[in-house]
Every structure is written in C-alpha cells, then in structure tokens.
Design a protein around this motif. Structure first.
Motif, mmCIF file in Angstrom:
data_model
loop_
_atom_site.group_PDB
_atom_site.id
_atom_site.type_symbol
_atom_site.label_atom_id
_atom_site.label_comp_id
_atom_site.label_asym_id
_atom_site.label_seq_id
_atom_site.Cartn_x
_atom_site.Cartn_y
_atom_site.Cartn_z
ATOM 1 N N MET A 292 146.360 109.310 -24.589
ATOM 2 C CA MET A 292 145.000 109.853 -24.515
ATOM 3 C C MET A 292 144.970 111.244 -23.903
ATOM 4 S SD MET A 292 142.870 106.526 -23.189
ATOM 5 C CE MET A 292 141.245 107.259 -23.377
ATOM 6 N N ASP A 293 145.864 111.489 -22.945
ATOM 7 C CA ASP A 293 145.802 112.756 -22.217
ATOM 8 C C ASP A 293 146.087 113.945 -23.120
ATOM 9 O OD1 ASP A 293 148.382 111.920 -22.582
ATOM 10 O OD2 ASP A 293 149.080 112.410 -20.564
ATOM 11 N N LEU A 294 147.210 113.906 -23.825
ATOM 12 C CA LEU A 294 147.587 115.053 -24.643
ATOM 13 C C LEU A 294 146.765 115.131 -25.921
ATOM 14 C CD1 LEU A 294 151.478 115.064 -24.214
ATOM 15 C CD2 LEU A 294 149.755 116.400 -22.985
ATOM 16 N N THR B 286 137.990 128.481 -10.173
ATOM 17 C CA THR B 286 139.337 128.580 -9.595
ATOM 18 C C THR B 286 140.274 129.407 -10.454
ATOM 19 O OG1 THR B 286 140.170 126.596 -10.716
ATOM 20 C CG2 THR B 286 139.025 126.276 -8.624
ATOM 21 N N ARG B 287 139.909 129.672 -11.735
ATOM 22 C CA ARG B 287 140.756 130.408 -12.693
ATOM 23 C C ARG B 287 142.050 129.685 -12.971
ATOM 24 N NH1 ARG B 287 137.038 133.184 -15.210
ATOM 25 N NH2 ARG B 287 135.960 134.704 -13.913
ATOM 26 N N ILE B 288 142.026 128.369 -12.850
ATOM 27 C CA ILE B 288 143.204 127.574 -13.154
ATOM 28 C C ILE B 288 143.068 126.986 -14.553
ATOM 29 C CG2 ILE B 288 144.356 125.385 -12.633
ATOM 30 C CD1 ILE B 288 144.060 125.958 -9.741
ATOM 31 N N VAL B 289 144.074 127.223 -15.399
ATOM 32 C CA VAL B 289 144.129 126.576 -16.708
ATOM 33 C C VAL B 289 144.745 125.193 -16.467
ATOM 34 C CG1 VAL B 289 144.996 126.738 -19.060
ATOM 35 C CG2 VAL B 289 144.436 128.815 -17.809
ATOM 36 N N ASN B 290 143.866 124.215 -16.312
ATOM 37 C CA ASN B 290 144.301 122.902 -15.819
ATOM 38 C C ASN B 290 144.774 122.008 -16.959
ATOM 39 O OD1 ASN B 290 144.737 120.621 -14.284
ATOM 40 N ND2 ASN B 290 142.577 120.017 -14.312
ATOM 41 N N PHE B 291 146.085 121.983 -17.168
ATOM 42 C CA PHE B 291 146.650 121.161 -18.235
ATOM 43 C C PHE B 291 146.546 119.680 -17.895
ATOM 44 C CE2 PHE B 291 149.752 120.021 -21.484
ATOM 45 C CZ PHE B 291 149.466 120.956 -22.457
ATOM 46 N N ALA B 292 146.348 119.344 -16.607
ATOM 47 C CA ALA B 292 146.288 117.938 -16.185
ATOM 48 C C ALA B 292 144.910 117.334 -16.400
ATOM 49 C CB ALA B 292 146.694 117.808 -14.717
ATOM 50 N N HIS B 293 143.989 118.097 -16.955
ATOM 51 C CA HIS B 293 142.632 117.570 -17.128
ATOM 52 C C HIS B 293 142.632 116.357 -18.057
ATOM 53 C CE1 HIS B 293 138.506 118.393 -16.050
ATOM 54 N NE2 HIS B 293 138.128 118.119 -17.276
ATOM 55 N N GLY B 294 143.483 116.370 -19.073
ATOM 56 C CA GLY B 294 143.584 115.205 -19.956
ATOM 57 C C GLY B 294 144.089 113.974 -19.220
ATOM 58 N N VAL C 62 152.128 125.604 -15.299
ATOM 59 C CA VAL C 62 153.352 124.806 -15.213
ATOM 60 C C VAL C 62 153.190 123.692 -14.189
ATOM 61 C CG1 VAL C 62 155.801 124.881 -14.637
ATOM 62 C CG2 VAL C 62 154.785 126.725 -15.939
ATOM 63 N N ALA C 63 152.562 124.016 -13.054
ATOM 64 C CA ALA C 63 152.367 122.999 -12.016
ATOM 65 C C ALA C 63 151.516 121.850 -12.545
ATOM 66 C CB ALA C 63 151.701 123.629 -10.791
ATOM 67 N N VAL D 7 150.969 116.297 -15.218
ATOM 68 C CA VAL D 7 150.804 115.496 -16.438
ATOM 69 C C VAL D 7 151.967 114.514 -16.592
ATOM 70 C CG1 VAL D 7 150.806 115.588 -18.973
ATOM 71 C CG2 VAL D 7 149.421 117.197 -17.672
ATOM 72 N N LEU D 8 153.179 115.008 -16.421
ATOM 73 C CA LEU D 8 154.364 114.152 -16.582
ATOM 74 C C LEU D 8 154.367 113.025 -15.553
ATOM 75 C CD1 LEU D 8 157.079 116.889 -17.236
ATOM 76 C CD2 LEU D 8 155.964 115.411 -18.912
ATOM 77 N N ILE D 9 154.004 113.350 -14.326
ATOM 78 C CA ILE D 9 153.970 112.328 -13.271
ATOM 79 C C ILE D 9 152.911 111.275 -13.576
ATOM 80 C CG2 ILE D 9 153.399 111.952 -10.840
ATOM 81 C CD1 ILE D 9 154.746 114.637 -10.242
ATOM 82 N N PHE D 10 151.740 111.703 -14.018
ATOM 83 C CA PHE D 10 150.668 110.761 -14.356
ATOM 84 C C PHE D 10 151.081 109.843 -15.502
ATOM 85 C CE2 PHE D 10 147.573 113.150 -11.828
ATOM 86 C CZ PHE D 10 146.750 112.126 -11.397
ATOM 87 N N GLN D 11 151.788 110.385 -16.490
ATOM 88 C CA GLN D 11 152.170 109.561 -17.647
ATOM 89 C C GLN D 11 153.042 108.387 -17.219
ATOM 90 O OE1 GLN D 11 153.911 112.248 -20.529
ATOM 91 N NE2 GLN D 11 151.971 112.479 -21.606
ATOM 92 N N ASP D 12 154.062 108.666 -16.415
ATOM 93 C CA ASP D 12 154.944 107.579 -16.012
ATOM 94 C C ASP D 12 154.315 106.685 -14.948
ATOM 95 O OD1 ASP D 12 156.925 107.896 -17.790
ATOM 96 O OD2 ASP D 12 158.404 108.764 -16.435
#
Length: 619
Positions: free
Chosen positions: A221-223, A32-40, A100-101, A106-111
C-alpha cells in the motif's frame, strides 16, 4: 445516464481518500520543505492499525469510528517520534538527503509491518450502518462511498478553520511564506515543525484507516499510493491544501471515466495529466513561484582538479580493478560488473543533479531506454553485440533530448516530478506494448556474442564502457561546458546576464546525462541476458537517488562511493531475513552520522588524519 453518474460518485469517493493522503504531504512540504517519501508508510500503518482496532473492539458504529480516529492519532504520534528523533537532526542537510532518510524509514516500516501483521492481506469488516448500497438514478451506490464523499470536504473545512482561525494555524501559514521571518518573531520553529509533521502523518493514517472496508491492508500500500499522492500535490501546487483537493478530484474522476474508454491508460493517466499541467502551469494549479524550492543551502565550494597524489591513488585503484578478474571468482567478477553498471548510472545522475542542479526522480527512463534499445536491436533487427550497444545509448540520448526540452523549462520539485512523469509514461508504454516490448514478460535471450560470453571478457567490455564513461563525465565536469553548467546551477540569472543560453546549456547537459545512463543500460542488458519494465521503474530511479545522496552530492567522488556501498550492502543484506529493516537502519545511520554523504565523511576523516589540506575538497 445513471451508470455515468455512478462512475462520477466512485471517482469522488476515491478523490476523498487520495485527498487525505495528499493534503498531509502538501502541508509537511509547505512548512518543513521535506519531500517525505515515508508518507505512504503512514498510510499503510494506519490501515493495519485500524484493522486491528476494529476487529478487536468490535463495538458497532461507535467502535468502528473510534478505531479509525484512534489509528489516525497513533500514526500521528509515530510521525512525531520520527520527526523528533530523525528528521529534526537533518533539517539543515540538503533537502534531497532528507529524501534518503525518509526512504530508510520506508524500508524499516515495511519489515516492521511484516513482522507484526504477517504477509497475508487483511480485509477489514464493512463499516457498521454503512454496509449496504442505495440506488441513485437506478444504479447501486455503496453507502460507505457516499460517506467518503462527505468526509473529504469535511476534513478540508476543518483544516481551513485550523489554519485561518487559530494562532497555531496562522503561524503555520506564515512559516509556509517566510520561515526566517517567523523565526525572527521568536516562534519556536522546532515545535511548529513537529506539530505540522504530526498533523500530516495523522491525515495519512486517517486515509489508510478509512480504506479498510474498501481495500485489504497489504504490504504494498505504501509505495502504490505515494506516487499518486505526489502527483496530486504537484498538480495542485506544493503547499496548497485546496489545490490538493481540486487535483485529487481531477485525477480520480478522470481515472474513473478513462478506464471505461481505454483501460490501459489508467496506470499512467495521473502522470500524463501532471505533465500537461506542469507544461501549461509550471507551478501547478494553485502553486506560487518559489514554492518548488526547499530550504536554502550554503553555496558549494568550487570543484578542484585532483592533486598529483590523489591522481596516483585513483590510477592505482583503476589498475587494481582491471587486474581483479585474474584473482577473483566468477561470482565476484559478475558482482563487479553490477557495481560498475550501478556506478556509471549514479555518476550520470550526479552529473545532472550535482553539477547541473536538475533534480531527477525519473533518471531510470534513460537507463531503461538504453537497455531496451539494445535488446530490441538484437531481437528484432538481428544486430550483433557491439552495434546493438551503440544503438541503446543513441535511443536513450534521443529520449533525453525529447523529454529534456520540456523538463529544463521547470525547476526544483516541479522539474523532478516532470522527469518522474516522463519515466512513468515510458514505463507504461513498455509495460502495455506486449507485441513489441514483451510487456511484463520482458525481452529474453539478450546474451553477449560468442567471443565475449566468458565472464572475464565481458568484464573488460563493461570496464572499458563504464570506467570510460565515468572518466568522460569527469572530464566534461572540468571543461568550459561543465563550468557553465555549474554556473547556471548557482545563479541562472547571472549566467544569462553574461550571455549564456541557459536552457540550451541545461538541455544539452540533460541529454548527455541520459546518453551515459543509456550506456549503463546497454551493458546491463547483456550482463543479465534480459530486460524487464522494472529497468525504467520508480524503484530503479530511487536506487540511483540513494546512491548519489548516500555517497554525497557535493563531490564528484560521491556517486562512486554511494554506488559501491549500495550494491555491496544490498548484495549482503538481501540474503538475510528482514533485510529491508537492516538496509533502512544502515541508511539512517549514515544519514545521521554523515549528513553530507560518505564522501563528506571521508573528507572529514582525511582532515582529521591530516592527509588532506583544508583548501582541498573531495573532487
């Protein structure tokens, strides 16, 4: 001998866990060529889900492994939903805008995790049947670690069979090599991408679920894992599953032994290894040339000078900002200093990324070096405020010259990851060098001189330095040097063909952006009165990326819009409960409504209102 063999087995067990996360990340980027920051986040949610299922089912051996697999499947479904509802809508946006998306996710998952499972760490039960230790060469080895050593290669073999013995896997491999050709053959790429994203998310969830007997599920754990996972993917080569496996073993085993010799190096060792590998093999151990780039993007429109009307509006805004301390409260004046510092930092990053085409995940390094250089000049050399504010940017420029010489020899994601490695190495040195930098206690008492200690006077010092720095970079962007930098960004081959020294040009642009970031860091040090290692941390770099991408990377005004919006929104929502959820939702709304950033949205609005001609762009 037995002790070292036990360390080796510990390293291999850690490698299996790291591989499960990294291979999913590599597969997602490869297709997909997505740098997925939400993987954590998928990894973290997998751990929490497994804890809930294991403790609820309490079904012995069968219940434990069913819970682990069920957690992975649920995380895969969650990943599928995110791909279909968010990422599928922005596949054609710039690749870093997708970053960025995923950070908003990530922020939504944390809370959301905080609301569901609470703030306390949750340690799961030991795996039934694997809750003892066996002695190997006289050393006790946990049975569960031996099971993990077996699971890693087992998953690698299953992925190999999936990709080489099934039609779906062959299509995925083909999409990794040439997505346009796969599309021309009539393959439904949307479903292919969805399946790949679901598989990658499930692997991350499996990695998290398998950790619950070894590590308490927690909100960090994610970050804590995502940086190391990115390092493994880059060392192995973007899109290479076998490369991720080898890199995970390399990092984990080296870390297991390095901690015995020099424990302080463990926090930066993966980044040092990554830097060495990228310098020697620019595409990673198993990567191929071209694997570092994301989806092709449309050529950018040339930058235009401001029209007379726009220039008058800009001067009016600067004049209004200059007069603001006369009518605003002290709190608002201090907040405006924060906005100006953030804006200069974002503009310097945009100069490197937007104009130079050099994506940086570690630009905070030069912001932090500027801040620490200023603070050390005051505390250790006894310099007054103004000489110290000169020394900080000079230190940042020297650091940028040193690391930039290595970075400009790479491109795409590999360049970005080498900048991250440089920032993490500097952060590690700052964090560990207690005697000189204060370690995690930082350097305190860096206050302005007596003649500048009022909020209003310091505002004007920050105004001159920050607004002056922004206008200076804007002028450079429209100079022959700036045109050359943009020409190299668009086609380095053509630039080299007409006689330009491409690497020297990029190196000087890299150093200039670092020096200006150092100015922002210098003002920041005196505005806060202290400096801590966080100024060089990943969080600061991510903030800069969000400012640039949220504002719009294709316009000079983009980082200004983005920085102002970021600081104001952060100041507002951080006072609320579950502010990360709100902030993440705001980021996603902006991403979905204006995929070319706030500047792009403003540009379209002006065109609709007929206040801008079609041939004009947001400059």
């Amino acid at each position: 001998m037995g002790f070292y063999f036990a360390q080796l087995l510990t390293g291999l067990a850690n490698a299996s866990s790291l591989f499960l996360i990294a291979c999913g990340l590599s597969i997602i980027f490869g297709v997909t060529r997505i740098v997925n920051f939400a993987h954590g986040s998928f990894y973290m949610v997998g751990a929490y889900l497994a804890y809930t299922l294991v403790t609820t089912l309490d079904g012995g051996v069968f219940g434990f492994w069913f819970a682990v697999l069920a957690a992975a499947v649920i995380v895969g479904v969650v990943g599928l939903i995110i791909e279909m509802t968010i990422l599928r809508r922005i596949y054609h946006a710039p690749e870093l805008f997708q970053l960025v998306a995923t950070f908003g996710v990530v922020l939504i998952f944390q809370d959301a995790t905080l609301a569901i499972w609470g703030a306390e760490d949750l340690l799961g039960p030991r795996a039934p049947g694997l809750d003892r230790a066996v002695r190997i060469i006289g050393e006790p080895i946990p049975e569960y670690d031996l099971a993990l050593i077996f699971i890693g290669p087992l998953v690698l073999g299953a992925i190999w069979l999936l990709f080489h013995r099934t039609r779906w896997g062959i299509l995925v491999r083909a999409a990794t090599q040439d997505r346009d050709m796969v599309d021309a053959l009539g393959v439904n790429q949307a479903w292919l991408f969805s399946g790949v994203f679901m598989l990658g998310a499930a692997l991350a969830g499996l990695g998290g679920a398998l950790q619950i007997p070894r590590e308490a599920a927690n909100l960090h754990m994610d970050l804590s894992v995502i940086g190391e996972a990115f390092v493994v993917v880059v060392i192995g080569g973007m899109g290479s599953v076998s490369g991720a496996f080898v890199a995970a073993i390399l990092i984990s085993v080296l870390n297991a032994f390095a901690i015995l010799v020099f424990p302080q190096i463990s926090i930066v060792l993966p980044f040092i290894v990554m830097a060495v590998v990228l310098i020697l093999r620019p595409h990673g151990l198993f990567g191929k040339p071209g694997s570092e780039h994301g989806s092709p993007v449309d050529p950018e429109a040339p930058l235009r000078l401001l029209s007379p009307r726009a220039a008058m509006v800009l001067m009016a805004l600067i004049f209004t900002l200059a007069l603001s301390p006369a009518v605003l409260s002290d709190f608002s004046t201090i907040l405006l200093v924060d906005v100006m510092v953030a804006t200069l930092f974002a503009v310097s990053l945009h100069f490197m990324m937007g104009l130079g085409g050099m994506v940086s995940f570690g630009h905070a390094a030069y912001f932090g070096v500027g801040a620490y250089g200023t603070a050390m000049a005051v505390k250790f050399f006894g310099l007054s405020m103004l000489p110290a504010m000169l020394l900080g940017p000079l230190a940042a420029a020297l650091a940028a010259l040193f690391f930039g010489w290595f970075c400009v020899r790479l491109s795409g994601v590999y360049l970005a990851m080498l900048t991250l490695a440089a920032a993490q190495i500097l952060w590690g040195v700052t964090f560990q060098w207690q005697e000189f930098t204060g370690g995690d206690d930082g350097i305190l008492g860096v206050w302005p001189a007596a003649w500048a200690n009022s909020d209003q006077v310091f505002f004007y010092i920050a105004f001159v330095l920050c607004i002056g720095g922004i206008l200076f970079l804007r002028r450079v962007a429209h100079s022959p040097f700036g045109y050359g930098l943009r020409g190299i960004r668009d086609s380095d081959i053509r630039a080299e063909a007409i006689g330009m020294d491409v690497k020297l040009h990029q190196w000087m642009g890299f150093a200039l952006a670092g020096a200006v970031a150092g100015i922002a860091g210098s003002v920041f040090a005196f505005s806060k009165g202290s400096v801590f290692p966080d100024a060089l941390g990943i969080g600061q770099s991510v903030d800069g990326l969000i400012m640039v991408l949220l504002g719009g990377i294709h316009a000079l005004a983009g980082p200004i819009f983005g920085a102002v919006a970021f600081v104001m929104i952060e100041d507002w929502v951080s006072r609320l409960d579950y502010w990360r959820f709100i902030f993440g939702a705001i980021i996603l709304v902006v991403v979905l409504i204006a995929p070319d950033g706030i500047a792009g949205g403003v540009d379209r609005l002006l065109r609709v209102l007929r206040l801008r001609r079609d041939e004009e762009g947001v400059a």
